[in-house]
Design an enzyme around this catalytic site. Structure first.
Site, PDB file in Angstrom:
ATOM      1  N   THR A   1       0.808  -1.219   0.000  1.00  0.00           N
ATOM      2  CA  THR A   1       0.000   0.000   0.000  1.00  0.00           C
ATOM      3  C   THR A   1       0.841   1.268   0.000  1.00  0.00           C
ATOM      4  O   THR A   1       0.364   2.310  -0.457  1.00  0.00           O
ATOM      5  CB  THR A   1      -0.917   0.025   1.233  1.00  0.00           C
ATOM      6  OG1 THR A   1      -0.120  -0.165   2.413  1.00  0.00           O
ATOM      7  CG2 THR A   1      -1.961  -1.069   1.147  1.00  0.00           C
TER       8      THR A   1
ATOM      9  N   ASP B   1       7.975 -12.237   3.062  1.00  0.00           N
ATOM     10  CA  ASP B   1       7.423 -10.908   3.363  1.00  0.00           C
ATOM     11  C   ASP B   1       8.516  -9.840   3.497  1.00  0.00           C
ATOM     12  O   ASP B   1       8.248  -8.739   3.981  1.00  0.00           O
ATOM     13  CB  ASP B   1       6.537 -10.947   4.625  1.00  0.00           C
ATOM     14  CG  ASP B   1       5.796  -9.646   4.866  1.00  0.00           C
ATOM     15  OD1 ASP B   1       5.321  -9.044   3.893  1.00  0.00           O
ATOM     16  OD2 ASP B   1       5.724  -9.213   6.038  1.00  0.00           O
TER      17      ASP B   1
HETATM   18  C1  0GY Z   1       2.396  -7.373   4.142  1.00  0.00           C
HETATM   19  C2  0GY Z   1       1.729  -6.840   5.314  1.00  0.00           C
HETATM   20  C3  0GY Z   1       1.459  -5.545   5.617  1.00  0.00           C
HETATM   21  C4  0GY Z   1       1.515  -4.447   4.738  1.00  0.00           C
HETATM   22  C5  0GY Z   1       1.065  -4.476   3.485  1.00  0.00           C
HETATM   23  O1  0GY Z   1       0.413  -3.527   1.509  1.00  0.00           O
HETATM   24  C6  0GY Z   1       0.883  -3.313   2.617  1.00  0.00           C
HETATM   25  O2  0GY Z   1       1.178  -2.200   3.018  1.00  0.00           O
HETATM   26  O3  0GY Z   1       0.722  -5.615   2.944  1.00  0.00           O
HETATM   27  C7  0GY Z   1       0.978  -5.239   6.976  1.00  0.00           C
HETATM   28  O4  0GY Z   1       1.129  -4.084   7.425  1.00  0.00           O
HETATM   29  O5  0GY Z   1       0.414  -6.134   7.643  1.00  0.00           O
HETATM   30  O6  0GY Z   1       2.033  -8.426   3.680  1.00  0.00           O
HETATM   31  O7  0GY Z   1       3.309  -6.744   3.627  1.00  0.00           O
END
Ligand code: 0GY
Length: 298
Positions: free
Chosen positions: A78, A251
């Site tokens: 994100t 991750d």
């Molecule tokens: C992950 C988990 C996280 C973040 C995102 O898209 C993202 O910002 O997925 C989280 O904060 O749990 O899978 O990277």
């Protein structure tokens, strides 16, 4: 074993992960990782809810080598919003060893989807985690899923377990293969055979187009140890019940994780505890991700 420290500051990824004891099968795929920035070249999205450390592609390739893996699936996070430039740059410099999952908006054009496909994108991600994104209307996500279906792409969904009852019907209406991030983020203090995880198992059992990543014990654990013991029963249950529909990933660089700095060597050593035979390990790390991301080779 490295010392495990719980603290609540913002963290960079581990500078010196250990060499894993577990030797991954040849061709193993890290099917959930990210590239971030570098921010001066690929700026972070103005609407982001957090700013990560830079996680450039070269560091990702070096980690892959260190862990004894062969390929990556890079997932748009994100903090880069729907600007997939850093992702596309990494895919185009991967020599075919990386594929990607992008984020797109409902007005994405057929030409843009084709461009992403040629770069190596094979899916889009819908994020429902409230601390990460503002809510998106179901009809826009439905429209995106219908646009990507003809390309043979899938949808990756990220949500927390308490949201599943509300999201269940929308998820099962999606027209593509659907991949769930991090086992639907179960509360691992609850029983693995309790009603909350049973709803997740029902989703997987009754809908053969659903896959799950058995990733991120570091995000799910409620214990202060790199052993992640409390996560094992949940991941093992999925690997043994749905051996052909599970994926695994590091991750890296663990965005937005405030509790501790995971050691990816320890994460790799988690694998034989959740996939306890060579056959389950090969499906999890090679056969399944290859079928989804490199079907032309599998
Ligand atoms: C992950 C988990 C996280 C973040 C995102 O898209 C993202 O910002 O997925 C989280 O904060 O749990 O899978 O990277």
């Amino acid at each position: 074993m490295a010392e495990f420290q719980m603290d609540w500051g913002w963290r960079v990824y581990h500078p010196n992960p250990k060499k894993p004891n577990f030797v991954a099968p040849p061709g193993a795929v890290d099917a959930h990782c990210h590239v971030f920035g570098p921010g001066d070249k690929f700026p972070y999205a103005p609407e982001r809810k957090y700013t990560p450390c830079d996680g450039p592609k070269e560091k990702l390739w070096a980690l892959r080598e260190h862990l004894g893996f062969a390929r990556n699936v890079i997932v748009q996070a994100t903090c880069h919003g729907a600007d997939n430039s850093a992702l596309v740059d990494a895919l185009e410099h991967s020599n075919g060893t990386a594929r990607g999952v992008a984020t797109v908006k409902r007005d994405v054009s057929a030409e843009e989807l084709q461009r992403l496909h040629e770069a190596g994108v094979r899916g889009v991600r819908f994020n429902f985690v409230k601390r990460l994104v503002d809510k998106l209307p179901f009809d826009s996500l439905q429209e995106i899923s219908e646009k990507i279906a003809p390309l043979g792409w899938h949808v990756v969904i990220y949500f927390e377990a308490q949201e599943l009852p509300e999201l269940f019907d929308f998820f099962t209406s999606l027209p593509t293969t659907v991949v769930i991030d991090h086992m639907g983020r179960p509360d691992v203090s609850k029983p693995v055979d309790g009603p909350e995880f049973e709803l997740f198992l029902k989703l997987m059992r009754e809908h053969g187009n659903f896959w799950s990543k058995v990733s991120c014990p570091d995000r799910l654990t409620q214990q202060d140890s790199y052993q992640y013991n409390d996560v094992v029963p949940f991941a093992r249950k999925l690997v043994e019940t749905f051996p052909d529909r599970v994926l695994w990933g590091t991750d890296w660089p663990h965005p937005n994780l405030k509790s501790h700095t995971p050691d990816e060597g320890e994460l790799v050593d988690f694998i034989p505890r959740i996939a306890v035979t060579a056959e389950l390990q090969r499906k999890l790390l090679v056969d399944n991700p290859m079928r989804l991301y490199w079907p032309e080779e599998s």
